[in-house]
Design a protein around this motif. Structure first.
Motif, PDB file in Angstrom:
ATOM      1  N   TYR A  76       0.825  -1.206   0.000  1.00  0.00           N
ATOM      2  CA  TYR A  76       0.000   0.000   0.000  1.00  0.00           C
ATOM      3  C   TYR A  76       0.863   1.262   0.000  1.00  0.00           C
ATOM      4  O   TYR A  76       0.604   2.208  -0.762  1.00  0.00           O
ATOM      5  CB  TYR A  76      -0.915  -0.001   1.222  1.00  0.00           C
ATOM      6  N   VAL A  80       0.441   3.189  -3.387  1.00  0.00           N
ATOM      7  CA  VAL A  80      -0.645   4.148  -3.170  1.00  0.00           C
ATOM      8  C   VAL A  80      -0.151   5.423  -2.471  1.00  0.00           C
ATOM      9  O   VAL A  80      -0.112   6.495  -3.081  1.00  0.00           O
ATOM     10  CB  VAL A  80      -1.795   3.514  -2.350  1.00  0.00           C
ATOM     11  N   LYS A  81       0.237   5.291  -1.206  1.00  0.00           N
ATOM     12  CA  LYS A  81       0.546   6.482  -0.417  1.00  0.00           C
ATOM     13  C   LYS A  81       1.760   7.250  -0.927  1.00  0.00           C
ATOM     14  O   LYS A  81       1.744   8.480  -1.017  1.00  0.00           O
ATOM     15  CB  LYS A  81       0.741   6.103   1.060  1.00  0.00           C
TER      16      LYS A  81
END
Length: 212
Positions: A76, A80-81
């Protein structure tokens, strides 16, 4: 559980903590292979399908949950982040070249032709080569950050300690698992060149540079 397996598990745990701390504190995943981390997540999800159906011990269950959650968190953070810091251009090893042979081999060579056993065997084969995208990425860039080197060394130590665990179990428990042993040896060999450079460079305060 013998001291070698416990030490190996702790080294593995330490490696993941190093990785997550590196990403979170620097707010960057530069130098890290998202493909390797995705393969590790697939590895743990395949291996621990029995999480809810087969209780061995609190320790065993806790470690299973940690590896799945930590790997998912790493994926993640990378995709994503902090995706703006992810180097897609250098993280280019085709994962299907690792996934498909591991899956085919799991169907051919396993302890029992059941879904759970094939998935477990697949995870063993995949883990053996899951680090290749990371090593390939380092070879393309020519160097690795010190913290990334510490992470890879801890992973290599985990595999080395597990080899000692298998030797111990063979002699003192009369137990051996050829599939896990062979895959583990292959994985350790893949780390060999890096571990040599780590000892001769990083531990002496030098930056780790690999041949491009």
């Amino acid at each position: 559980m013998n001291v070698f397996r416990l030490s190996g598990d702790l080294s593995h745990l330490f490696a993941i903590i190093i990785l997550l701390a590196k990403i979170w504190t620097s707010k960057s995943c530069a130098g890290l292979s998202g493909r390797s981390q995705a393969l590790f997540l697939v590895t743990y999800l395949s291996r621990y399908l029995d999480l809810l159906s087969n209780f061995v011990s609190i320790y065993n269950t806790t470690m299973k949950i940690f590896f799945i959650v930590a790997s998912a968190a790493t994926v993640y953070l990378i995709f994503v982040k902090f995706k703006s810091t992810y180097d897609r251009n250098h993280d280019s090893l085709r994962v299907e070249l690792l996934l498909l042979p591991a899956a085919a081999l799991a169907l051919i060579i396993n302890h029992e032709l059941t879904v759970m056993e094939v998935c477990w065997t697949f995870s063993i084969y995949l883990e053996a080569v899951a680090i290749l995208p990371q090593l390939f990425m380092i070879s393309k860039t020519g160097e690795a950050e010190t913290i990334t080197s510490h992470y890879l060394f801890a992973l290599g130590a985990y595999r080395g300690l597990y080899i000692l665990n298998w030797i111990y179990r063979y002699y003192y428990e009369n137990f051996s698992d050829p599939i896990a042993i062979v895959a583990g040896v292959v994985q350790t060999v893949l780390y060999a060149d890096f571990l040599y450079l780590y000892v001769t460079k990083v531990l002496r305060g030098k930056r780790l540079v690999m041949p491009v």
